[in-house]
Design an enzyme around this catalytic site. Sequence first.
Site, mmCIF file in Angstrom:
data_model
loop_
_atom_site.group_PDB
_atom_site.id
_atom_site.type_symbol
_atom_site.label_atom_id
_atom_site.label_comp_id
_atom_site.label_asym_id
_atom_site.label_seq_id
_atom_site.Cartn_x
_atom_site.Cartn_y
_atom_site.Cartn_z
ATOM 1 N N HIS A 223 0.803 -18.741 -1.209
ATOM 2 C CA HIS A 223 0.131 -17.883 -0.245
ATOM 3 C C HIS A 223 -1.371 -18.094 -0.402
ATOM 4 O O HIS A 223 -1.837 -18.656 -1.397
ATOM 5 C CB HIS A 223 0.531 -16.416 -0.402
ATOM 6 C CG HIS A 223 -0.213 -15.677 -1.459
ATOM 7 N ND1 HIS A 223 -0.064 -15.939 -2.801
ATOM 8 C CD2 HIS A 223 -1.131 -14.687 -1.382
ATOM 9 C CE1 HIS A 223 -0.838 -15.145 -3.505
ATOM 10 N NE2 HIS A 223 -1.504 -14.365 -2.679
ATOM 11 N N TYR A 277 -4.184 -8.691 2.747
ATOM 12 C CA TYR A 277 -4.734 -7.763 1.763
ATOM 13 C C TYR A 277 -6.168 -8.176 1.456
ATOM 14 O O TYR A 277 -6.589 -9.301 1.757
ATOM 15 C CB TYR A 277 -3.885 -7.712 0.490
ATOM 16 C CG TYR A 277 -3.814 -9.000 -0.292
ATOM 17 C CD1 TYR A 277 -4.727 -9.274 -1.306
ATOM 18 C CD2 TYR A 277 -2.811 -9.938 -0.033
ATOM 19 C CE1 TYR A 277 -4.661 -10.446 -2.043
ATOM 20 C CE2 TYR A 277 -2.734 -11.123 -0.756
ATOM 21 C CZ TYR A 277 -3.659 -11.370 -1.763
ATOM 22 O OH TYR A 277 -3.592 -12.532 -2.482
ATOM 23 N N ASP A 576 31.098 1.410 -15.467
ATOM 24 C CA ASP A 576 32.313 2.215 -15.492
ATOM 25 C C ASP A 576 33.465 1.274 -15.172
ATOM 26 O O ASP A 576 33.366 0.405 -14.306
ATOM 27 C CB ASP A 576 32.253 3.419 -14.565
ATOM 28 C CG ASP A 576 32.123 3.069 -13.100
ATOM 29 O OD1 ASP A 576 31.598 1.981 -12.778
ATOM 30 O OD2 ASP A 576 32.534 3.884 -12.256
#
Length: 849
Positions: A223, A277, A576
């Site tokens: 990126h 960003y 379980d």
Amino acid sequence: MSSTKPPTKAKTVVIGAGAVGCSVAYHLSELGAEDVVVVDQGPLPVTGGSSVHAPGIMFQTSPSKIQTKTAHYTSRLLSDAGVYDEVGGIELARSEERMDFLRRRVEWATAYGLPEPELLSPEEVTEHLPLVNEEEILGGYYSPTDGRVDGISALQWYVEHSSADFYGNVEVTDMEVTGGEIGAVVTDDGRIECDRCVIATNNWGYQTGQLAGLDLPIAPVEHQYVVTEPMEELADADSNVGENTSGLDVPGNRDIQEQMSEGPHRPVGRDQDHSLYFRTHGDAIGLGSYNHETLSVDPEAMGTNTEESQASVRGFTEEHWTKPTHRYRDKSAKQAFDELLPATADAEYAATENGIFVFTPDGMPAVGPTEVDGLWSGLAIWWTHSGGYGRIIAEWMENGVPRLPSGPVDTGGIHVRRFEPHAGEKDYFVDRGDTRYEQVYMNVEPRWQPDDHRGLRTSPFYAQQQALGAEFYQSGGWETPQWYESNADLVDRYADRIPEQDGWQGINRSAIEGAEHLHTREKVSMFDMTTFSSIMVEGDGAGEFLQRMCSNDVDIEDGQVRYSLLLNEGGNILADVTVVRLDSEEYMVTTGGGNSPGIHGGWLEDHAPETVSVTIEESARSTIGLWGPKSRLLLQRCTNADVSDEDFGYFTAKQIYVGEVPVVALRVSYVGELGWELWAPSEYGQRLWETLSEAGRDLDVRPMGGGALESMRLEKGFRLWGTDIDTDSNPYEAGLPFAVDMDTDFVGREALQAAREDGIDDRIVPLTLDDSTDVMLSGRPVMIDGEAQGYVQAGDYGYSIGESVAYTYLPDEYAEAGTSVQIRCEGETYDATVRGEPLFDAERDKILR
């Protein structure tokens, strides 16, 4: 840090001295571990990997609890170390859909304990971020403890505060694995014999795993990031904020790494509508973009960690910055930034790069013990979470319990052994990594499903299911029906009992799920359980071995079935299971689907003595759950065996024939109705389906999908590992004391005894909404007197009881039936009430009939 040659022997070797490797070494030191050696192919502490070229921005809020918890721990650790700039973080919305998403951010942050999350108006955003064009946004989400880590200084701090020995410029060339155990790490500077080893090489994770014979699904992706020249608009920046105090010479891409050393003086920001960003670098600003086509890197072509070998990978590709190449967007990164931050439109760039980070097929880290005994993984982890995962790995290695200071953590979604068998194929995990890259900034819908690499794993019933219009979801790579279009006629039959679900809660749902639920309660249905796994435990001492591994008393007679738990050393739930004794030296242990086989079966394999064989039959059997009031009538038509309650009681098993098909039939039910699980060899699966379907036509037998299963099991309070129970809960907290026999000796018993004596602080309870039929989504806060006391573990509509159901863990003082609570979901506040369980058929009349 040592500059000498690595030793020839160590207790622990950590491969990789980036954010994760350093964190693991530091936390091992804190726990008292001795003789720890860390090696890295780059110089120290500036290794040249993603830990030093990353911008260091840390946004803590995630829909995942463990991602949020590890991020917050990391921010506190690095803040205390003085290498973190706590300037806050603001996520912007440029669409109504994104504003809805930011409201979810507030709910997740509230649920998982992040301090003071809030929504901001456009005017409030620009008070914090004056470069943002107020007319471009609808608002923002503010997390005051977000910020930025100074990567180089943080690595230096870890090295200086760890008792481990660090060696740079040491390349690992091989790993010696003998008899399934790690024996040594071979480097270009000698061989290091070791008892255990941690792979923390991130970008090189796939290559490192290959040295040990592991196909770790770690996909590198690029990126983009640029840093502007100094800007007049930022001339008043405090140049002392976040400056690099390490005094280190910075090799590699000097321009970008020197810029990284300057910290932000304003909140870090991101524009998720355009996958962007940004953060200030003193009087400059850094701009990051995911807004381009996915730039995958061949995981076998990463090369060594040197400037020369990385140049071809990290070279800045301007076309991906300036052209709208991303298939989901019509604006380039440059154009979107120009609109959002107009002051940057004409700015020159002082530094540019294509950085690398990695993704797994599901986008989560790959952490924990691998199939190789003594070999651990700490991969696919960002700076944001690195401190937390380093602590978790160290605790896991030293004490057998993955935990943070706040308590044990859930590992089902991060365990390195969760991946399905095909996940290590390179084309598969690279493609799925591409998808996860795309989703970093996407608004991912509930129950979202991938559209690539489908049909890889199918049950023998797949053709029949296709003909019945099954809506397939993926679980552990399997194609599993969520509902069947062939049951659409049932919707009219039960229309008055199936409320509509609107908005985000209604996405990827169908009224057919409710109809299948109600039909099963009244008639009989067949559920494909092929994703569930059987584990054969056989040999001399098999019973004694299972007695040691299981929390319940499994000293049972032939043909008996017992529900139990597998616990770790801390007394927390690993799985379980249902234990079936077939004869004195042969047991079948069944467990759920998804990622269960590799984790749970692996746990048994790892602990089995030489006289006991453990065989994970992940694909060897095809299984049908035959459930509903008419299930006995249907089954009796197909077999000569006596299936009456007197001869085939609840929680017993028989080996019978269903038609011509040999079956291990278990009288158990996961939906709270009379019924059986029918386990047959896979090659007989198609005939088993046909036999039951044809024999039950006049009984209106129907197929049933996973949607109905979920709502039915929640009505009965049956637990689902990885959702309601995980390694962050013990049996008493999880409401499963009946699955524990403290008179037996089992793994985790001492810790569980201590927990019981100390008192159980939290326990799971069902909630029902007081005046709404909306479905509650997981991760949403459960509030009492304005304070979050828990969060939704799982929620669905209970079609049999006519109420919306949610499960949560609450502090003991609030866990009594009748307590009033509120749930915040999708921007709404819902009144709800704690209820006793089970909500459906409390006397078990239906399941025991």
